[in-house]
Enzyme design. Structure first.
Site, PDB file in Angstrom:
ATOM      1  N   GLU A  24     -10.558   5.860   0.922  1.00  0.00           N
ATOM      2  CA  GLU A  24      -9.225   5.395   0.516  1.00  0.00           C
ATOM      3  C   GLU A  24      -8.792   6.032  -0.801  1.00  0.00           C
ATOM      4  O   GLU A  24      -7.625   5.993  -1.153  1.00  0.00           O
ATOM      5  CB  GLU A  24      -9.234   3.869   0.371  1.00  0.00           C
ATOM      6  CG  GLU A  24      -8.698   3.121   1.570  1.00  0.00           C
ATOM      7  CD  GLU A  24      -7.222   3.359   1.823  1.00  0.00           C
ATOM      8  OE1 GLU A  24      -6.898   3.872   2.910  1.00  0.00           O
ATOM      9  OE2 GLU A  24      -6.389   3.043   0.943  1.00  0.00           O
ATOM     10  N   ARG A  34       0.913  -1.141   0.000  1.00  0.00           N
ATOM     11  CA  ARG A  34       0.000   0.000   0.000  1.00  0.00           C
ATOM     12  C   ARG A  34       0.945   1.182   0.000  1.00  0.00           C
ATOM     13  O   ARG A  34       1.715   1.390   0.923  1.00  0.00           O
ATOM     14  CB  ARG A  34      -0.891  -0.013   1.252  1.00  0.00           C
ATOM     15  CG  ARG A  34      -1.642   1.307   1.537  1.00  0.00           C
ATOM     16  CD  ARG A  34      -2.568   1.671   0.406  1.00  0.00           C
ATOM     17  NE  ARG A  34      -3.434   2.826   0.739  1.00  0.00           N
ATOM     18  CZ  ARG A  34      -3.113   4.087   0.479  1.00  0.00           C
ATOM     19  NH1 ARG A  34      -1.948   4.393  -0.063  1.00  0.00           N
ATOM     20  NH2 ARG A  34      -3.971   5.051   0.776  1.00  0.00           N
ATOM     21  N   HIS A  59       2.039   6.932   2.126  1.00  0.00           N
ATOM     22  CA  HIS A  59       0.946   7.917   2.107  1.00  0.00           C
ATOM     23  C   HIS A  59       0.688   8.462   3.495  1.00  0.00           C
ATOM     24  O   HIS A  59       1.267   8.006   4.480  1.00  0.00           O
ATOM     25  CB  HIS A  59      -0.321   7.246   1.566  1.00  0.00           C
ATOM     26  CG  HIS A  59      -0.925   6.258   2.546  1.00  0.00           C
ATOM     27  ND1 HIS A  59      -0.383   5.012   2.781  1.00  0.00           N
ATOM     28  CD2 HIS A  59      -2.009   6.347   3.353  1.00  0.00           C
ATOM     29  CE1 HIS A  59      -1.111   4.380   3.688  1.00  0.00           C
ATOM     30  NE2 HIS A  59      -2.095   5.165   4.058  1.00  0.00           N
ATOM     31  N   HIS A 106      -2.890  10.756   5.637  1.00  0.00           N
ATOM     32  CA  HIS A 106      -4.284  11.196   5.453  1.00  0.00           C
ATOM     33  C   HIS A 106      -4.748  12.027   6.644  1.00  0.00           C
ATOM     34  O   HIS A 106      -4.068  12.105   7.664  1.00  0.00           O
ATOM     35  CB  HIS A 106      -5.220  10.016   5.204  1.00  0.00           C
ATOM     36  CG  HIS A 106      -4.833   8.747   5.891  1.00  0.00           C
ATOM     37  ND1 HIS A 106      -4.874   8.576   7.253  1.00  0.00           N
ATOM     38  CD2 HIS A 106      -4.353   7.573   5.387  1.00  0.00           C
ATOM     39  CE1 HIS A 106      -4.466   7.352   7.556  1.00  0.00           C
ATOM     40  NE2 HIS A 106      -4.134   6.721   6.449  1.00  0.00           N
ATOM     41  N   GLU A 132      -5.683   6.402  11.748  1.00  0.00           N
ATOM     42  CA  GLU A 132      -5.871   5.025  11.253  1.00  0.00           C
ATOM     43  C   GLU A 132      -5.675   4.030  12.385  1.00  0.00           C
ATOM     44  O   GLU A 132      -4.729   4.135  13.161  1.00  0.00           O
ATOM     45  CB  GLU A 132      -4.852   4.772  10.133  1.00  0.00           C
ATOM     46  CG  GLU A 132      -4.765   3.327   9.649  1.00  0.00           C
ATOM     47  CD  GLU A 132      -3.830   3.195   8.435  1.00  0.00           C
ATOM     48  OE1 GLU A 132      -3.846   4.095   7.569  1.00  0.00           O
ATOM     49  OE2 GLU A 132      -3.080   2.211   8.364  1.00  0.00           O
ATOM     50  N   HIS A 134       3.051   6.815   6.464  1.00  0.00           N
ATOM     51  CA  HIS A 134       3.218   5.409   6.816  1.00  0.00           C
ATOM     52  C   HIS A 134       3.139   4.523   5.585  1.00  0.00           C
ATOM     53  O   HIS A 134       2.777   4.984   4.500  1.00  0.00           O
ATOM     54  CB  HIS A 134       2.189   4.989   7.870  1.00  0.00           C
ATOM     55  CG  HIS A 134       0.774   5.315   7.508  1.00  0.00           C
ATOM     56  ND1 HIS A 134       0.271   6.598   7.562  1.00  0.00           N
ATOM     57  CD2 HIS A 134      -0.257   4.532   7.093  1.00  0.00           C
ATOM     58  CE1 HIS A 134      -0.994   6.585   7.192  1.00  0.00           C
ATOM     59  NE2 HIS A 134      -1.347   5.350   6.888  1.00  0.00           N
TER      60      HIS A 134
HETATM   61 MN    MN Z   1      -3.191   4.788   5.856  1.00  0.00          MN
END
Ligand code: MN
Ligand code: MN
Length: 415
Positions: A193, A122, A125, A127, A131, A170
């Site tokens: 997402e 993943r 990124h 946000h 999380e 992360h």
């Molecule tokens: Mn994340």
């Protein structure tokens, strides 16, 4: 009192499911329902349903089709399933989400279910939401950078948690032999997402001259940067976690904060013949300041007692088993729905609720809250802390009956 001459719905269904096909199970389900007289009208023609029927959905949610007599009024949606959500599949894995779009009352939390094959990422990124994550299958390497420049690099396996604070960059990478699948929970109902800050997109949308000044790299190197998002993509299975920690600078740059926690293997906060509850919040996992969680196991027939949460709405993820939940939403409103593995449940803040294992295997579910601490109120405990005269005059119970009610909170019943 149960009449022993009648088939017990649970054992009847379990036996039927083991030996019969889906349509036969549906037919026997209808017979079992009517023999138990769950609802006035199920015995006569009133509950007949001669029009078109989606048999699969009907079989999944008998409690909507033949609700208990006590259900009443229009309770807002509190059931959804990741198996109804669009699955975004890319080379390296996939993702799908259940947000406030699917559960309109869930303003505080949203969830994502993601799969990464071995070595796949993943993408790096960050946000706007905090999380919180639970590993469902396999294992992954997770990194989180702190504003002070220290970094956490950890491996997580089944039943482990990690958190990434809002704005902290992360990464997640699937490890061998078969990558991983996990649940992500975000403390924003509208989280998507599709709207995270991606490393690839930032460099793709920065003028080259500025990239060169900022990074000090050559023009040729900058020309190789990805031109669009990578998001999920294949990579190389990394070596030992200790090697990764050493190569980035060892102890000197190691995060003093741990962002990972082993939830499934911790000692249960509560355990009895009916099941168990494990609670993780900021009191035992310091980094988890945004989300508090309980991992509940219910044995067949057991219930999660009648209770509510004074501080937050509840967002549930069902890992295993089959059960039903009744939500009491004040103003005489109540609704019962059935839940299965990979379903999501929602309970509005302070709304009363209870969950019953109606299947033949253990129910396992996670209950999550946008709070630094887990908090609940037991109906039984409340009743037993009150002067008996007060209880008698409210519920018309004799003293001898009041004494039968469990005196202490027992999140899972029977003891
Ligand atoms: Mn994340
Ligand atoms: Mn609850």
């Amino acid at each position: 009192m149960q009449d022993d001459s009648r088939p017990n719905r649970r054992s009847f269904l379990g036996a039927a499911a083991a030996t019969l096909g889906a349509s036969a199970v549906l037919a026997s389900y209808a017979r079992a329902q009517s023999s138990e007289t769950i609802h006035k009208g199920t015995m006569d023609h009133s509950a007949s349903n001669p029009g078109p029927v989606n048999k699969a959905l009907l079989g999944e949610n008998g409690s909507s089709n033949n609700p208990p007599d006590t259900d009443h009024g229009d309770v807002n949606p509190f059931w959804y399933s990741f198996d109804l959500a669009h699955r975004r599949i890319q080379e390296g894995g996939w993702t799908r989400q259940v947000t406030q779009k699917e559960l309109p009352d869930s303003k505080d939390l949203a969830g994502v279910n993601m799969r990464l094959t071995a070595g796949s990422y993943r993408e790096l990124h960050w946000h706007t939401a905090n999380e919180w994550a639970y590993m469902l299958y396999g294992s992954a390497r997770v990194t989180v950078l702190n504003p002070d420049g220290t970094i956490a690099i950890d491996d997580v396996g089944v039943g482990d948690l990690w958190v990434a604070p809002a704005g902290y960059p992360h990464s997640i990478q699937g490890l061998g032999p078969d990558g991983c699948e996990f649940l992500l929970v975000f403390d924003q109902g509208t989280f998507s997402e599709y709207q995270t800050f991606l490393l690839s997109e930032w460099v793709a949308h920065t003028p080259t001259e500025l990239l060169l000044k900022n990074m000090g790299i050559s023009r040729e190197a900058a020309a190789k940067f990805p031109k669009e998002e990578e998001y999920i993509f294949p990579g190389t299975i990394p070596g030992a976690v200790e090697d990764d920690r050493r190569v980035v600078g060892g102890k000197a740059v190691e995060s003093k904060i741990s962002y990972v926690f082993s939830m499934r293997s911790m000692k249960a906060n509560f355990e009895d013949a009916g099941g168990s509850v494990r609670i993780v919040d900021s009191r035992n996992f310091g980094a988890s300041t945004a989300v508090a969680a309980g991992l509940v196991v219910l044995k067949p027939g057991a219930i999660r007692e009648m209770h509510w949460h004074p501080n937050a709405a509840e967002w549930q993820y069902w890992l295993a088993g089959s059960g039903r939940m009744t939500v009491f939403a004040s103003s005489a409103k109540a609704r019962t729905m059935d839940f299965h593995a990979n379903d999501v449940g929602f309970v509005p803040a302070v709304a009363g609720h209870m969950i019953e294992n109606t299947g033949t295997e253990d129910v396992v579910f996670l209950e999550m809250f946008k709070s630094s601490v887990f908090s609940d109120i037991s109906l039984n405990q409340w009743i037993r802390r009150l002067p008996p005269q007060m209880v008698m005059e409210h519920l018309h119970l004799e003293q001898s009956e009041i004494r039968k009610i469990p005196q202490e909170s027992s999140p899972v019943l029977p003891r």
